[in-house]
Design an enzyme around this catalytic site. Structure first.
Site, PDB file in Angstrom:
ATOM      1  N   CYS A   1       0.906  -1.173   0.047  1.00 21.35           N
ATOM      2  CA  CYS A   1      -0.020  -0.063   0.090  1.00 21.35           C
ATOM      3  C   CYS A   1       0.833   1.190   0.125  1.00 21.35           C
ATOM      4  CB  CYS A   1      -1.009   0.277   1.268  1.00 21.35           C
ATOM      5  SG  CYS A   1      -2.046  -1.326   1.196  1.00 21.35           S
TER       6      CYS A   1
ATOM      7  N   ASP B   1       2.802   2.365   2.528  1.00 14.37           N
ATOM      8  CA  ASP B   1       2.971   3.025   3.965  1.00 14.37           C
ATOM      9  C   ASP B   1       3.533   1.704   4.851  1.00 14.37           C
ATOM     10  OD1 ASP B   1       2.283   5.923   3.510  1.00 14.37           O
ATOM     11  OD2 ASP B   1       0.384   4.871   3.064  1.00 14.37           O
TER      12      ASP B   1
ATOM     13  N   CYS C   1      -3.069   8.277   6.694  1.00 15.89           N
ATOM     14  CA  CYS C   1      -1.690   8.115   7.111  1.00 15.89           C
ATOM     15  C   CYS C   1      -1.592   8.771   8.824  1.00 15.89           C
ATOM     16  CB  CYS C   1      -0.825   9.365   6.748  1.00 15.89           C
ATOM     17  SG  CYS C   1      -0.407   8.894   4.969  1.00 15.89           S
TER      18      CYS C   1
END
Lengths: 396, 138
Positions: free
Chosen positions: B34, B36, B103
């Site tokens: 993905c 991250d 995030c």
């Protein structure tokens, strides 16, 4: 090290050149006539639009009346594809052939047509980013209305075997459209000799302004009107002509196509030095065929780091670049182009695209090659993915 | 897409980057697919987080949220750290673009994941205290 400003993202857009701007300026203030008006001011505007049309035609080997001005490359793509689909669906042809790594202006148009009941075959590309024309041949059916394959890929710069594909389409009596937005001005194009039926191009990739493009449609092919209204663009695309932008596109394309070989001779060695320099870093790979690519394009995957972070850090050093990471596309998926050539998600996230022109000097290349290892080292030093790679662990 | 000055500050000068070799709790969240991954290290003394460090593979917002999350929990009690929400991280960064909110969720979950590891190491079942750790969607 003194901070520089280096624009290495010409595949995204380019600056309007001095020459183009100067040609455009009078059309805002003194030569502002409507090209449809009868008096001299209007007639002059009409004349300048037609001169620009001749320049565009001559740059790609077409006749002036085969050129239609549009607002951008995406509009040209949409018109060519949806227009052809609409026209040929009436003859029972409801199949389109394209490739998996087209620009979204083509891919999303194809997906839209699928929802309208068309069938679309997406031809694969190989690991070097090239389409095998034989795959196009195999994809063509009795009911194929159109083949649309890009001339050069916008991310990895690979130049497709357009002549062979056009030849196959002619044999099979199927129309052939190509999105040449990235190719025009960088490779020699002659639509008649090459057997191209329709071609999309854009102004802002070749130092004209944003918001102007063109579609070449070979004589004898009739597309449905895109905008109904007045008689502009032979009533195919109504609306008062954007005279300054059209004039600018004419000058820009003439200039861009004047010395393609000479430009490539300057740019290619610099581009190659960048490729070789960046590939010295461990765990990197060049995406796309090394030779069959646009002179100014390089696309390299750098493992263990993520593309957006790389771009932000390069920006701190004054280097403008691009990436195929998910974060720059606003989704969780990285570039469909990089996935199409077989890259794993985690590697595609860490890709870097530089697209240079001759204004990027040898000194600029030195600077870029000094900055990139620093930035990559820094990002890798804080990357848990890199840490695992160095320990020989899997990180998927 | 626009990042706030605070985000850019925490991206270009991230606080608390690195590892804690003798950490009392280590958490990792996200996956490379993905784009991250955050790894968080905590040093905990008498229920107080005396040090926090991180390593992150990800975009500018991923780095900035990791950095801010470590700042927000350093010197705080475990109870306070457990109350850290992704919204608090976003606020402290003067906002994040909508596509980057995930995030901040990763940063929040990375903290919880490290605390969960801390309790496990103490021989305490973390689930009733820390709750479930939410891994991001594939």
């Amino acid at each position: 090290m003194e901070k520089k400003f280096i624009y290495a993202d010409n595949a995204a857009t380019t600056a309007v050149s001095e020459e183009v701007l100067n040609a455009m300026l009078p059309h805002f203030t003194t030569a502002y006539g409507n090209a449809s008006s009868i008096y001299e001011l209007g007639r002059n505007a009409q004349r300048d639009v037609e001169i620009a049309r001749e320049k565009v035609a001559s740059a790609i080997g077409a006749f002036p009346n085969e050129i239609f001005f549009t607002s951008c490359g995406s509009e040209s793509d949409n018109w060519a594809i949806k227009g052809t689909a609409e026209r040929l669906a009436k003859k029972g042809k409801k199949h389109i052939v394209t490739s998996v790594f087209e620009h979204h202006a083509v891919l999303h148009t194809a997906e839209y047509l699928e929802k309208q009941g068309f069938e679309v075959t997406y031809v694969p590309v190989d690991e070097k980013g090239l389409i095998d024309p034989e795959n196009v041949r195999r994809a063509i059916r009795e009911d194929t209305a159109l083949v649309t394959i890009m001339y050069a890929n916008n991310e990895i710069g690979t130049i497709q075997p357009i002549n062979e594909i056009a030849e196959i389409c002619r044999e099979k009596n199927v129309l052939f459209h190509t999105d040449a937005v990235q190719a025009v001005g960088h490779v020699e194009i002659d639509v008649h000799k090459q057997g191209i039926d329709m071609l999309s191009l854009s102004g802002h990739k070749i130092h004209a302004q944003k918001g102007i493009g063109a579609l070449y449609v070979r004589r004898g092919i009739s597309l449905p009107n895109l905008i109904h209204g007045g008689g502009q663009e032979r009533a195919k695309r109504a609306g008062t002509e954007n005279v300054p932008a059209i004039v600018g596109l004419g000058v820009a394309i003439e200039s861009a196509c004047r010395n393609i070989t000479e430009k490539a001779e300057i740019i290619t060695p610099r581009r190659n030095r960048l490729i070789d320099g960046i590939l010295k870093l461990p765990f990197t790979r060049l995406n796309g065929d090394r030779d069959k690519r646009l002179p100014g394009n390089l696309n390299i995957s750098i493992e263990g780091i993520e593309g957006e972070s790389l771009l932000l850090m390069l920006d701190m050093y004054g280097i403008c670049a691009s990436s195929g990471s998910a974060c720059t596309s606003g989704s969780l998926d990285p570039s469909h182009v990089l996935l199409s050539i077989g890259l794993k998600h985690e590697i595609a996230h860490g890709s870097l695209r530089l697209s240079i022109e001759e204004d990027v000097t040898d000194e600029d290349v030195d600077y870029i090659l000094e900055v990139i290892p620093k930035v990559v080292d820094r990002l890798r030093s804080m990357s848990p993915v890199w840490e695992k790679m160095m320990k020989g662990e899997k990180y998927e | 897409m626009m990042y706030s000055e605070k985000v850019m500050d925490h991206f270009s000068n991230p606080r608390n980057v690195g590892e804690i070799p003798d950490a009392d709790g280590v958490g990792e969240i996200g996956n490379a697919k993905c784009g991250d991954i955050m790894k968080m290290y905590l040093k905990i003394n008498d229920g107080i987080i005396t040090d926090a460090k991180f390593k992150t593979f990800g975009c500018g917002a991923a780095v900035a949220t990791s950095s801010m999350a470590t700042e927000l929990i350093k010197g705080k009690s475990i109870d306070d750290a457990l109350k850290l929400t992704n919204d608090a991280v976003v606020d402290a960064l003067d906002g994040l673009p909508a596509v980057k909110i995930h995030c901040s969720v990763l940063a929040e979950q990375a903290v919880r994941s490290a605390l969960s590891d801390y309790y496990t190491r103490q021989g305490v079942d973390p689930l009733p205290i820390v709750g479930e750790i939410h891994m991001p969607e594939e």
